[in-house]
Scaffold this active site. Sequence first.
Site, PDB file in Angstrom:
ATOM      1  N   ALA A 251      15.986   3.910  67.176  1.00 30.76           N
ATOM      2  CA  ALA A 251      17.029   3.031  66.614  1.00 30.76           C
ATOM      3  C   ALA A 251      17.288   1.759  67.425  1.00 30.76           C
ATOM      4  O   ALA A 251      18.191   1.004  67.097  1.00 30.76           O
ATOM      5  CB  ALA A 251      18.344   3.786  66.383  1.00 30.76           C
ATOM      6  N   ALA A 252      16.484   1.505  68.469  1.00 29.37           N
ATOM      7  CA  ALA A 252      16.652   0.240  69.196  1.00 29.37           C
ATOM      8  C   ALA A 252      16.394  -0.928  68.231  1.00 29.37           C
ATOM      9  O   ALA A 252      17.087  -1.948  68.269  1.00 29.37           O
ATOM     10  CB  ALA A 252      15.694   0.181  70.379  1.00 29.37           C
ATOM     11  N   GLY A 253      15.414  -0.758  67.352  1.00 25.91           N
ATOM     12  CA  GLY A 253      15.120  -1.796  66.358  1.00 25.91           C
ATOM     13  C   GLY A 253      16.283  -1.991  65.389  1.00 25.91           C
ATOM     14  O   GLY A 253      16.509  -3.103  64.893  1.00 25.91           O
ATOM     15  N   ASP A 254      17.023  -0.922  65.131  1.00 26.99           N
ATOM     16  CA  ASP A 254      18.171  -1.041  64.216  1.00 26.99           C
ATOM     17  C   ASP A 254      19.302  -1.842  64.876  1.00 26.99           C
ATOM     18  O   ASP A 254      19.957  -2.653  64.220  1.00 26.99           O
ATOM     19  CB  ASP A 254      18.667   0.352  63.808  1.00 26.99           C
ATOM     20  CG  ASP A 254      17.601   1.108  63.028  1.00 26.99           C
ATOM     21  OD1 ASP A 254      16.821   0.451  62.308  1.00 26.99           O
ATOM     22  OD2 ASP A 254      17.529   2.333  63.154  1.00 26.99           O
TER      23      ASP A 254
HETATM   24  O1  RIB Z   1      15.074   3.576  63.208  1.00 30.40           O
HETATM   25  C1  RIB Z   1      15.356   4.905  63.585  1.00 30.40           C
HETATM   26  C2  RIB Z   1      15.638   5.735  62.383  1.00 30.40           C
HETATM   27  O2  RIB Z   1      14.458   5.833  61.606  1.00 30.40           O
HETATM   28  C3  RIB Z   1      16.053   7.151  62.670  1.00 30.40           C
HETATM   29  O3  RIB Z   1      17.428   7.305  62.859  1.00 30.40           O
HETATM   30  C4  RIB Z   1      15.474   7.917  61.484  1.00 30.40           C
HETATM   31  O4  RIB Z   1      16.434   8.518  60.687  1.00 30.40           O
HETATM   32  C5  RIB Z   1      14.629   6.910  60.718  1.00 30.40           C
HETATM   33  O5  RIB Z   1      15.270   6.423  59.620  1.00 30.40           O
END
Ligand code: RIB
Length: 308
Positions: A251-254
Amino acid sequence: MSKPHVLVIGSANIDLVTRVPRCPKPGESIIGLSFSTVCGGKGANQAVAAARLGAETYFAGCVGDDAFGALQRETLGREGIDLSRLKTHPVESTGTAVILVAEEGQNSIVVTPSANYGITPADIQDMTPLIARMDAITIQLEIPLETVEAALRKARELGVLTILDAGPAQKVPQSIVEVAGIVSPNETEAEAMTKVRVESIEDAREAAFRLMHQGAREVVLKLGKMGALYMSANEWFHVPAYEVKPVDTVAAGDAFTAALGIAWQAGSPLEAIRFANAAGALATLKEGAQPSMPAREEVDRFIYERGR
Ligand code: RIB
């Protein structure tokens, strides 16, 4: 200053995370180090990040009528995110992601979207007044591609900035690349879209160039510990990463994408990408997807301490 309004359209998954000494080879069994169940999903993670970074945040997606769906609703609700566009699927279960996190923090993920496919182009049409009020929309590829395209098109019609987080890796139709405001893949996603293996800044530049050739207007390539690369019709530049010792890169990209959406209109692309790099770096310092999304004060302090 008024809060930016951000709509995230995307997936909400429950992450089933096993920490491993290393990822197993095909056919091999290994012993895991620990297991945890964490709220995740690229869309929901970006919504949490946007809210913690100070945006008035709206999340549109679809969960199942089950315990995992209830857990997501409760967790997102606690972050103050508007969930009026979060649907409940009558049949499908909440999406899941089986995640292996290796000791040096790298990860492998298998997503089963299930209820995430319940958000449709008709839902996007219904959201027109909401979309019109947004400063930025972030969207990813764990929901139907026709929904992604409908949302990008609607936002373009209404003059609203969109950021297409091109994960998970897949070949993305040109009609989607062309209509997105900013196309933002990571290295593996860029390779799936362009066939360029991204292992250096030079490769990243070539991949971004090919995305421009496919009709992208602006590209922000996420390069992990190499930082990020920006390209538009007029310029390109590389922004180095902040050096950190990651414990979990999930989730660093998120965090990066949400931060980019918030900062894009507040300053220059360079400043926005530095801010996003800082948010992404901070997200690698804690375990889990949503639990690792940083708050605005943490990002500001990190940038102040590390300098630009
Ligand atoms: O970007 C990370 C996410 O990718 C995770 O939380 C997983 O659920 C997938 O969607």
